[in-house]
Design a protein around this motif. Structure first.
Motif, PDB file in Angstrom:
ATOM      1  N   LEU A   3       0.832  -1.201   0.000  1.00 45.59           N
ATOM      2  CA  LEU A   3       0.000   0.000   0.000  1.00 45.59           C
ATOM      3  C   LEU A   3       0.872   1.259   0.000  1.00 45.59           C
ATOM      4  CD1 LEU A   3      -2.825  -1.004   2.501  1.00 45.59           C
ATOM      5  CD2 LEU A   3      -2.875  -1.038   0.008  1.00 45.59           C
ATOM      6  N   GLU A   4       1.935   1.237   0.781  1.00 46.02           N
ATOM      7  CA  GLU A   4       2.822   2.391   0.838  1.00 46.02           C
ATOM      8  C   GLU A   4       3.499   2.624  -0.514  1.00 46.02           C
ATOM      9  OE1 GLU A   4       5.483   2.002   4.136  1.00 46.02           O
ATOM     10  OE2 GLU A   4       3.824   1.784   5.568  1.00 46.02           O
ATOM     11  N   GLU A   5       3.884   1.567  -1.183  1.00 37.19           N
ATOM     12  CA  GLU A   5       4.497   1.700  -2.506  1.00 37.19           C
ATOM     13  C   GLU A   5       3.512   2.290  -3.508  1.00 37.19           C
ATOM     14  OE1 GLU A   5       5.996  -2.161  -3.514  1.00 37.19           O
ATOM     15  OE2 GLU A   5       7.611  -2.059  -2.023  1.00 37.19           O
ATOM     16  N   HIS A  10       1.834   6.872  -6.735  1.00 38.62           N
ATOM     17  CA  HIS A  10       0.824   7.877  -7.094  1.00 38.62           C
ATOM     18  C   HIS A  10       1.397   9.287  -6.959  1.00 38.62           C
ATOM     19  CE1 HIS A  10      -2.992   9.953  -7.457  1.00 38.62           C
ATOM     20  NE2 HIS A  10      -2.741  10.550  -6.300  1.00 38.62           N
ATOM     21  N   PHE A  11       2.061   9.560  -5.846  1.00 35.56           N
ATOM     22  CA  PHE A  11       2.633  10.879  -5.633  1.00 35.56           C
ATOM     23  C   PHE A  11       3.678  11.203  -6.693  1.00 35.56           C
ATOM     24  CE2 PHE A  11       0.394  11.154  -1.740  1.00 35.56           C
ATOM     25  CZ  PHE A  11       0.481  12.467  -1.282  1.00 35.56           C
TER      26      PHE A  11
END
Length: 196
Positions: A3-5, A10-11
């Motif tokens: 999820l963090e990846e 996205h950013f």
């Protein structure tokens, strides 16, 4: 970790799109502010339109001009055409959704006013007809589009301005459009009222 990846990805993709946008369009943002300025000084107005998330971006820009962006100052005449559900649904019911903005421009637009349209794909029939209605009223158009600009690009006159974000990712296009409009609101406010 997955999820963090995804968040980081996205950013990064959004930041890349915004960086490319500001590198490519900085002179045109200044040019757009110089198109809007005489319109406002001569008591003209800006009419804004978009569908879905683009409607929300149009409403935000309108609020920044009507109220304030960075500083307290007199309001500027800017209306968002998707604000009234009664008007939108009435026109859609009687004339079809493709007419929801064109009918309003025919009633509210005057020569010298500016239409600002926002679309990620440039193919919305309602916005295509809005551009045609604006031209019929001798209004100028500023378009924020995405992908290849769609049908909207073909309608624009040589002196009009289009910010076409070359991306297929709608959220990235929306972020770039928002950045452009924030810059535009800042330039308009600065040129008319100076910096505090």
């Amino acid at each position: 970790m997955e999820l963090e990846e995804r968040i980081i990805s996205h950013f990064h993709s959004t930041m890349d799109t915004c960086a490319q946008t500001i590198e490519h369009y900085t002179p045109m943002i200044a040019e757009a502010s110089e198109l809007i300025l005489p319109c406002l000084v001569s008591e003209g107005k800006i009419l804004c339109a978009g569908n879905g998330a683009s409607a929300a971006i149009a409403a935000q820009f309108s609020a920044q001009l009507l109220n304030r962006f960075r500083h307290d100052r007199p309001g500027l005449p800017c209306s968002v055409l998707n604000a009234s559900s009664a008007v939108m649904t009435g026109i859609a019911h009687d004339s079809g959704y493709a007419e929801v903005y064109a009918r309003q421009i025919q009633a509210l637009g005057h020569a010298g006013d500016i239409l600002l349209v926002i679309s990620t794909g440039g193919r919305d029939a309602s916005l295509v007809q809005a551009i045609q209605a604006a031209h019929d009223r001798d209004m100028q158009v500023i378009a924020l589009t995405g992908r290849d600009g769609g049908n909207m690009t073909a309608l624009l006159r040589p002196e009009e301005i289009e910010f076409c974000i070359a991306s297929d990712d709608d959220p990235c296009i929306h972020m770039a459009h928002t950045l452009i409009l924030h810059s535009l609101a800042d330039l308009i406010e600065f040129q008319l009222f100076g910096a505090e």
